[in-house]
Scaffold this motif. Structure first.
Motif, short mmCIF file in Angstrom:
data_model
loop_
_atom_site.label_atom_id
_atom_site.label_comp_id
_atom_site.label_asym_id
_atom_site.label_seq_id
_atom_site.Cartn_x
_atom_site.Cartn_y
_atom_site.Cartn_z
N THR A 1 99.73 10.98 73.83
CA THR A 1 100.63 11.97 73.24
C THR A 1 100.14 13.39 73.51
N ILE A 2 98.84 13.59 73.40
CA ILE A 2 98.26 14.91 73.71
C ILE A 2 98.52 15.27 75.17
N ALA A 3 98.38 14.27 76.06
CA ALA A 3 98.65 14.51 77.49
C ALA A 3 100.11 14.87 77.71
N MET A 4 101.02 14.21 77.00
CA MET A 4 102.45 14.55 77.12
C MET A 4 102.70 15.98 76.67
N PHE A 5 102.08 16.37 75.57
CA PHE A 5 102.23 17.74 75.09
C PHE A 5 101.66 18.74 76.11
N TRP A 6 100.53 18.41 76.70
CA TRP A 6 99.87 19.29 77.67
C TRP A 6 100.77 19.53 78.88
N PHE A 7 101.40 18.46 79.36
CA PHE A 7 102.20 18.58 80.59
C PHE A 7 103.64 19.00 80.34
N PHE A 8 104.21 18.66 79.18
CA PHE A 8 105.64 18.92 78.97
C PHE A 8 105.96 19.90 77.85
N GLY A 9 104.98 20.34 77.13
CA GLY A 9 105.19 21.46 76.23
C GLY A 9 105.63 21.13 74.82
N TRP A 10 106.12 22.21 74.15
CA TRP A 10 106.41 22.16 72.72
C TRP A 10 107.51 21.18 72.36
N GLY A 11 108.38 20.85 73.30
CA GLY A 11 109.47 19.92 73.00
C GLY A 11 108.96 18.56 72.54
N VAL A 12 107.81 18.13 73.04
CA VAL A 12 107.22 16.86 72.62
C VAL A 12 106.91 16.91 71.13
N LEU A 13 106.35 18.03 70.68
CA LEU A 13 106.02 18.20 69.26
C LEU A 13 107.29 18.24 68.41
N PHE A 14 108.32 18.96 68.88
CA PHE A 14 109.57 19.03 68.12
C PHE A 14 110.22 17.65 67.99
N ASN A 15 110.19 16.88 69.07
CA ASN A 15 110.72 15.52 69.01
C ASN A 15 110.02 14.69 67.93
N LEU A 16 108.70 14.82 67.89
CA LEU A 16 107.92 14.06 66.90
C LEU A 16 108.26 14.49 65.48
N VAL A 17 108.34 15.80 65.25
CA VAL A 17 108.62 16.31 63.90
C VAL A 17 110.01 15.86 63.44
N ILE A 18 111.00 15.99 64.32
CA ILE A 18 112.38 15.62 63.96
C ILE A 18 112.48 14.11 63.72
N ALA A 19 111.96 13.33 64.66
CA ALA A 19 112.06 11.87 64.54
C ALA A 19 111.33 11.35 63.31
N ARG B 1 123.84 13.15 79.82
CA ARG B 1 123.45 14.48 80.31
C ARG B 1 122.25 15.02 79.52
N GLU B 2 122.32 14.94 78.21
CA GLU B 2 121.23 15.47 77.39
C GLU B 2 119.94 14.66 77.57
N MET B 3 120.07 13.42 78.01
CA MET B 3 118.88 12.59 78.23
C MET B 3 118.17 12.92 79.54
N THR B 4 118.68 13.90 80.27
CA THR B 4 118.00 14.35 81.49
C THR B 4 117.25 15.66 81.27
N TYR B 5 117.15 16.12 80.02
CA TYR B 5 116.54 17.41 79.73
C TYR B 5 115.00 17.33 79.72
N TRP B 6 114.46 16.98 80.86
CA TRP B 6 113.00 16.96 81.01
C TRP B 6 112.53 18.29 81.59
N THR B 7 111.53 18.88 80.98
CA THR B 7 110.97 20.12 81.52
C THR B 7 110.11 19.80 82.74
N PRO B 8 110.04 20.71 83.72
CA PRO B 8 109.09 20.50 84.82
C PRO B 8 107.68 20.42 84.26
N PRO B 9 106.88 19.46 84.67
CA PRO B 9 105.53 19.33 84.12
C PRO B 9 104.63 20.48 84.56
#
Length: 347
Positions: A32-50, A137-145
């Motif tokens: 999870t830390i690696a995902m946050f490192w490469f893909f940014g704050w959105g990983v954290l927001f997903n976790l908080v919301i979910a 469409r929204e499921m393709t919203y991946w940030t460039p790593p």
């Protein structure tokens, strides 16, 4: 009354479940830390919301069903579901998409079937598939790593996009998102470009690292380490992840040998997307997976085969979630026909 190993797992009390769930969460932390490192704050927001929605909906359903709230919330099962779902969604998923997925996971896939231990389908994968089919469409919203881009969106820009859909000034949705390596490879192969051309392309090629996509080697490698720790701790039966990974390697290697220009290597498939997260944290769910030794092997192998078929020829970039749900349907049959012979029985 005697129970064989083929019977469903019987946990002594709530604290046992809590201990198992905590170990699963601990094992997910490095990846999870690696995902946050490469893909940014959105990983954290997903976790908080979910996590917020899953725990709130768990509480709501328990009260509606007149069941005690505190023991069920403290067992950690809803928390694990929320984390698995959040880590499967793209980092820039809108808040409402994560909310819908979380509600379906807890309310529909878990509680409408009777709650923990009675649900036939993996709740996190139900939530994921619902939004994948409904909002492709929204499921393709991946940030460039990180490594492809110099920096991902900042905290406030990500916050604004996730909760209001506002794109930073001077940018567009296409400049802040990018297809995953698996999706890019499939799309370009369908356009009759070979793998060597794709990996060397001045635009697409920047997504690929030494083995697979930039960042994904680290993410999958850390989930692999976490999964091996779970096996050592006795939380996960090694049969399911081993059958899954071996089958995926054998199938992908076979097609790569037949035509390397059109089919990705076994290493690419095992270290891409959510492969290791699925192998050790998703498909090993003790409630929805097969409970017999042979059944677990068939179960893991079946998920790998279906996932590879969808990844390679299907209409979705990654087929693991669909494969899990399809194999969940077969579990009663698997358990029935692969039950070990009872000790002392003549049959």
């Amino acid at each position: 009354m005697l129970f064989s190993k083929a019977d469903a797992p019987y946990l002594k009390n709530n604290s046992d479940i809590q201990s198992l769930m905590l170990k699963v969460i601990y094992a997910m932390i490095p990846g999870t830390i690696a995902m946050f490192w490469f893909f940014g704050w959105g990983v954290l927001f997903n976790l908080v919301i979910a996590i917020s929605v899953c725990l709130a909906s768990e509480t709501m359903m328990l009260k509606f069903r007149q069941r005690p709230v505190e023991p069920a919330l403290s067992d950690g099962s809803a928390l694990v579901t929320a984390c698995l779902l959040a880590l499967s969604l793209p980092p820039l998923a809108p808040w409402w998409l994560t909310t819908i997925a979380s509600l379906f996971a807890i309310v529909v896939a878990k509680h409408l079937y009777g709650g923990l231990g009675l649900n036939p389908f993996n709740p996190a994968m139900v939530g994921y598939v619902v939004v994948m089919i409904s909002f492709p469409r929204e499921m393709t919203y991946w940030t460039p790593p990180l490594g492809v881009t110099d920096d991902w969106l900042g905290f406030f820009d990500t916050l604004s996009f996730v909760f209001s859909g506002t794109v930073p000034e001077g940018q567009s949705i296409d400049t802040i998102t990018m297809a995953t390596p698996i999706d890019t490879l499939k799309t370009q192969i369908n356009l009759e470009h070979d793998i060597e051309y794709i990996r060397g392309h001045r635009v697409y090629g920047e997504l690929f690292g030494n083995v697979t996509g930039v960042g994904w080697e680290w993410i999958n490698g850390l989930y692999l380490l976490g999964g091996l720790w779970l096996i050592k701790q006795g939380v996960v039966d090694k049969r399911i992840p081993l059958a899954f990974l071996v089958t995926l390697i054998l199938i992908s290697n076979f097609f790569a040998v037949v035509d390397y220009s059109s089919y990705s290597s076994a290493l690419f498939h095992t270290m891409s997307g959510g492969t290791m997260l699925a192998a050790f944290f998703i498909i090993t769910d003790p409630v929805t997976a097969s409970t017999t030794p042979r059944g677990r092997i068939i179960y893991g192998a079946g998920i790998a085969a279906i996932a590879y078929i969808i990844r390679t020829w299907g209409g979705y970039p990654d087929g693991i979630a669909f494969a899990v749900l399809l194999m969940n349907m077969t579990v009663p049959l698997l358990d029935l026909y692969t039950k070990p012979r009872t000790y002392g029985s003549p049959d």
